[in-house]
Design a protein around this motif. Structure first.
Motif, PDB file in Angstrom:
ATOM      1  N   LEU A 132      -5.296  15.881  -4.360  1.00  0.00           N
ATOM      2  CA  LEU A 132      -4.601  14.355  -3.907  1.00  0.00           C
ATOM      3  C   LEU A 132      -4.836  14.408  -2.233  1.00  0.00           C
ATOM      4  N   HIS A 133      -5.740  13.304  -1.979  1.00  0.00           N
ATOM      5  CA  HIS A 133      -6.096  13.101  -0.585  1.00  0.00           C
ATOM      6  C   HIS A 133      -4.987  12.253   0.251  1.00  0.00           C
ATOM      7  N   SER A 134      -4.585  11.273  -0.702  1.00  0.00           N
ATOM      8  CA  SER A 134      -3.577  10.362  -0.169  1.00  0.00           C
ATOM      9  C   SER A 134      -2.695   9.449  -0.905  1.00  0.00           C
ATOM     10  N   VAL A 135      -1.751   8.933  -0.646  1.00  0.00           N
ATOM     11  CA  VAL A 135      -0.903   8.077  -1.720  1.00  0.00           C
ATOM     12  C   VAL A 135      -0.459   7.042  -0.974  1.00  0.00           C
ATOM     13  N   ASP A 136      -0.112   5.722  -1.274  1.00  0.00           N
ATOM     14  CA  ASP A 136       0.699   4.737  -0.490  1.00  0.00           C
ATOM     15  C   ASP A 136       1.756   4.058  -1.349  1.00  0.00           C
ATOM     16  N   GLN A 137       2.529   3.462  -0.851  1.00  0.00           N
ATOM     17  CA  GLN A 137       3.679   2.885  -1.214  1.00  0.00           C
ATOM     18  C   GLN A 137       3.641   2.228  -2.662  1.00  0.00           C
ATOM     19  N   TYR A 138       2.613   1.822  -2.874  1.00  0.00           N
ATOM     20  CA  TYR A 138       2.349   1.209  -4.270  1.00  0.00           C
ATOM     21  C   TYR A 138       1.882   2.376  -5.360  1.00  0.00           C
ATOM     22  N   LEU A 139       1.832   3.571  -4.914  1.00  0.00           N
ATOM     23  CA  LEU A 139       1.437   4.588  -5.857  1.00  0.00           C
ATOM     24  C   LEU A 139       0.185   4.546  -6.113  1.00  0.00           C
ATOM     25  N   ASN A 140      -0.793   3.871  -5.190  1.00  0.00           N
ATOM     26  CA  ASN A 140      -2.185   4.088  -5.426  1.00  0.00           C
ATOM     27  C   ASN A 140      -2.502   5.342  -4.995  1.00  0.00           C
ATOM     28  N   VAL A 141      -3.576   6.078  -5.344  1.00  0.00           N
ATOM     29  CA  VAL A 141      -3.762   7.334  -5.022  1.00  0.00           C
ATOM     30  C   VAL A 141      -5.334   7.600  -4.832  1.00  0.00           C
TER      31      VAL A 141
END
Length: 96
Positions: A29-38
């Motif tokens: 897991l490199h990153s995640v945003d508030q919309y749970l896009n990964v």
């Protein structure tokens, strides 16, 4: 925001993502945003025989609405901390 905060703690960990179109991927897991896009790096397709076109995939961005499940190692889950956070969010009326 509870799940977003939880997934932020998993950045750099190995996860498995199952998509709604039955593709399963594993990677870091490199990153995640508030919309749970990964965003995953070091991606491997679980069933490469079924999806040979994805064999050369090294990294990918996955839209949160396309995700069915994200499997995480049990050792990475602090259940007491997660339960406390759920109780606090529920008591404050969060998630409505």
């Amino acid at each position: 925001m509870l799940f977003y905060s939880f997934f932020k703690t998993l950045v750099g960990k190995e996860v498995a993502v199952e998509l709604k179109n039955d593709v399963s991927l594993t990677g870091t897991l490199h990153s995640v945003d508030q919309y749970l896009n990964v965003k995953l790096t070091g991606v491997k397709v679980v069933d490469e025989e079924r999806f040979p076109q994805l064999g050369a995939l090294k990294g990918c961005f996955i839209r949160g609405s396309a995700v069915r499940y994200i499997q995480i190692p049990a050792s990475e889950v602090d259940t007491e901390l997660l339960q406390d956070a759920c109780r606090k969010e529920n008591a404050s009326g969060g998630g409505r």
